[in-house]
Design a protein around this motif. Structure first.
Motif, short mmCIF file in Angstrom:
data_model
loop_
_atom_site.label_atom_id
_atom_site.label_comp_id
_atom_site.label_asym_id
_atom_site.label_seq_id
_atom_site.Cartn_x
_atom_site.Cartn_y
_atom_site.Cartn_z
N PHE A 179 67.25 0.56 46.21
CA PHE A 179 65.88 0.62 45.69
C PHE A 179 65.07 -0.57 46.19
O PHE A 179 65.62 -1.61 46.55
CB PHE A 179 65.89 0.62 44.15
N ALA A 180 63.77 -0.41 46.19
CA ALA A 180 62.88 -1.49 46.60
C ALA A 180 62.80 -2.54 45.49
O ALA A 180 62.86 -2.21 44.30
CB ALA A 180 61.49 -0.94 46.91
N PRO A 181 62.66 -3.82 45.85
CA PRO A 181 62.47 -4.86 44.83
C PRO A 181 61.20 -4.60 44.02
O PRO A 181 60.24 -4.02 44.53
CB PRO A 181 62.34 -6.15 45.65
N VAL A 182 61.20 -5.01 42.78
CA VAL A 182 60.03 -4.79 41.92
C VAL A 182 59.34 -6.10 41.53
O VAL A 182 58.21 -6.06 41.04
CB VAL A 182 60.41 -4.01 40.64
N PHE A 183 60.01 -7.23 41.76
CA PHE A 183 59.43 -8.50 41.36
C PHE A 183 58.92 -9.23 42.60
O PHE A 183 59.71 -9.60 43.47
CB PHE A 183 60.46 -9.36 40.62
N PRO A 184 57.62 -9.45 42.69
CA PRO A 184 57.07 -10.14 43.86
C PRO A 184 57.45 -11.63 43.84
O PRO A 184 57.79 -12.18 42.80
CB PRO A 184 55.56 -9.96 43.71
N GLU A 185 57.37 -12.24 45.01
CA GLU A 185 57.58 -13.69 45.13
C GLU A 185 56.36 -14.25 45.85
O GLU A 185 56.26 -14.18 47.07
CB GLU A 185 58.86 -14.01 45.89
N SER A 186 55.44 -14.77 45.09
CA SER A 186 54.15 -15.20 45.62
C SER A 186 54.12 -16.70 45.86
O SER A 186 54.73 -17.48 45.11
CB SER A 186 53.02 -14.84 44.64
N SER A 187 53.43 -17.10 46.89
CA SER A 187 53.21 -18.51 47.13
C SER A 187 52.28 -19.06 46.05
O SER A 187 51.32 -18.39 45.64
CB SER A 187 52.58 -18.73 48.51
N LEU A 188 52.56 -20.29 45.60
CA LEU A 188 51.69 -20.90 44.60
C LEU A 188 50.28 -21.12 45.13
O LEU A 188 49.34 -21.32 44.36
CB LEU A 188 52.28 -22.24 44.14
N HIS A 189 50.13 -21.08 46.45
CA HIS A 189 48.82 -21.30 47.05
C HIS A 189 48.06 -19.99 47.28
O HIS A 189 46.96 -20.02 47.81
CB HIS A 189 48.98 -22.06 48.36
N SER A 190 48.66 -18.87 46.90
CA SER A 190 48.00 -17.59 47.09
C SER A 190 46.92 -17.38 46.03
O SER A 190 46.99 -17.96 44.94
CB SER A 190 49.02 -16.46 47.03
N PRO A 191 45.92 -16.55 46.33
CA PRO A 191 44.81 -16.34 45.37
C PRO A 191 45.27 -15.83 44.02
O PRO A 191 44.72 -16.24 42.98
CB PRO A 191 43.94 -15.31 46.09
N GLN A 192 46.29 -14.95 43.99
CA GLN A 192 46.71 -14.38 42.71
C GLN A 192 47.42 -15.40 41.80
O GLN A 192 47.64 -15.14 40.63
CB GLN A 192 47.63 -13.16 42.92
N MET A 193 47.75 -16.56 42.39
CA MET A 193 48.42 -17.60 41.60
C MET A 193 47.45 -18.68 41.13
O MET A 193 47.88 -19.71 40.61
CB MET A 193 49.54 -18.23 42.43
N LEU A 194 46.15 -18.45 41.32
CA LEU A 194 45.16 -19.46 40.94
C LEU A 194 45.27 -19.82 39.46
O LEU A 194 45.23 -20.99 39.09
CB LEU A 194 43.75 -18.96 41.27
N ALA A 195 45.40 -18.81 38.60
CA ALA A 195 45.48 -19.07 37.16
C ALA A 195 46.71 -19.89 36.82
O ALA A 195 46.67 -20.78 35.95
CB ALA A 195 45.49 -17.76 36.39
N VAL A 196 47.83 -19.64 37.51
CA VAL A 196 49.06 -20.40 37.27
C VAL A 196 48.87 -21.85 37.70
O VAL A 196 49.23 -22.78 36.97
CB VAL A 196 50.24 -19.76 38.02
#
Length: 269
Positions: free
Chosen positions: A81-98
């Motif tokens: 199966f395909a992975p379901v949990f992304p691994e995003s860079s902390l510098h990516s736009p979607q991680m701005l709130a984090v």
């Protein structure tokens, strides 16, 4: 004469990985099957490869086995199966709130030290007050990625300033050993081997003072003795591998003299 070839290593199956995680959690098939409401027979078939688990079953078992998100993705891949949990860079736009949340937490903790590390204890963020504790360390230990365990226990790190070096070393290595046992992460295992090889001129044992309920970090900065207590926090219900692996460690003064020194040092810096 034809030379014999060594067959390539066979990738671990989903059943192999699930069995390993179950054993790592010290659960029998009967105990796990009763927890997840699956027959022991079916669980045995999954582990031996006689039955192919569904995507939902893999995630259900992984949840009860407290498998880290990174390794849940690996379980899914091994089951096809395909992975379901992304691994995003902390510098990516979607991680701005984090990122903003982390910076607010760290800034709000001043004048007391606080930092954020990843799964491998590499420094992600720190507040200004942490600089008060790491002055004079070897420059190479501050070259990114900065590993905070190496910074703490290396002879050229803050070790010369740690008054209870043996006790604090024992505390940190115990944390790392538990993490290695829980995750079986090879990088963490290599780090543990490295740190265990560092010299220590104090016995690596628990030497608590009267009335203490947690292990303090005792430092001598200049002519001042400091005592600090630490707390650890993580994000609740993370759905991203990067966020799930972040740890926020905050230090608090264990006595009023330490609090006064930290406040005065922060005000003058």
């Amino acid at each position: 004469m034809t030379a014999l070839r060594t067959p390539p290593d066979t990738p671990a199956t989903c059943g192999d990985l699930l069995r390993t995680w179950r054993q790592r959690r010290h659960l029998s098939q009967l105990e796990l099957s009763s927890q997840v409401d699956v027959s022991t027979r079916h669980l045995s078939f999954v582990e031996t490869g006689r039955s192919k688990p569904s995507r939902e079953m893999v995630l259900h078992l992984a949840d009860h086995l407290d498998v880290p998100l990174r390794d849940r993705n690996q379980l899914l891949l091994s089951a096809g199966f395909a992975p379901v949990f992304p691994e995003s860079s902390l510098h990516s736009p979607q991680m701005l709130a984090v990122r903003e949340t982390l910076r607010r937490l760290l800034a709000g903790h001043n004048p007391y030290p606080a930092l954020v590390v990843d799964r491998w204890w590499n420094l992600v963020e720190a507040n200004d007050s942490l600089l008060l504790l790491i002055g004079g360390v070897a420059p190479e230990l501050l070259t990114p990625p900065v590993n905070v365990l190496r910074l703490s226990l290396h002879p050229d790190g803050i070790t010369p300033n740690i008054l209870n070096h043996g006790e604090w070393r024992s505390h940190l290595l115990s944390r790392l050993r538990r993490q290695v046992a829980l995750t079986a992460d090879h990088e963490l295992a290599d780090l543990l081997t490295e740190l265990e090889g560092y010299p220590c001129d104090q016995a690596e044992e628990e030497v608590h003072g009267p009335g203490e309920v947690v292990v303090p970090l005792r430092l001598r900065i200049g002519d001042t003795d400091l005592a600090l207590l630490s707390t650890v926090a993580t994000f609740g219900t993370p759905l991203d591998v990067t966020v799930a692996e972040l740890v926020i460690e905050s230090f608090f003064p264990a006595d009023e003299a330490t609090a006064d020194w930290l406040r005065a040092s922060a005000a003058s810096s």
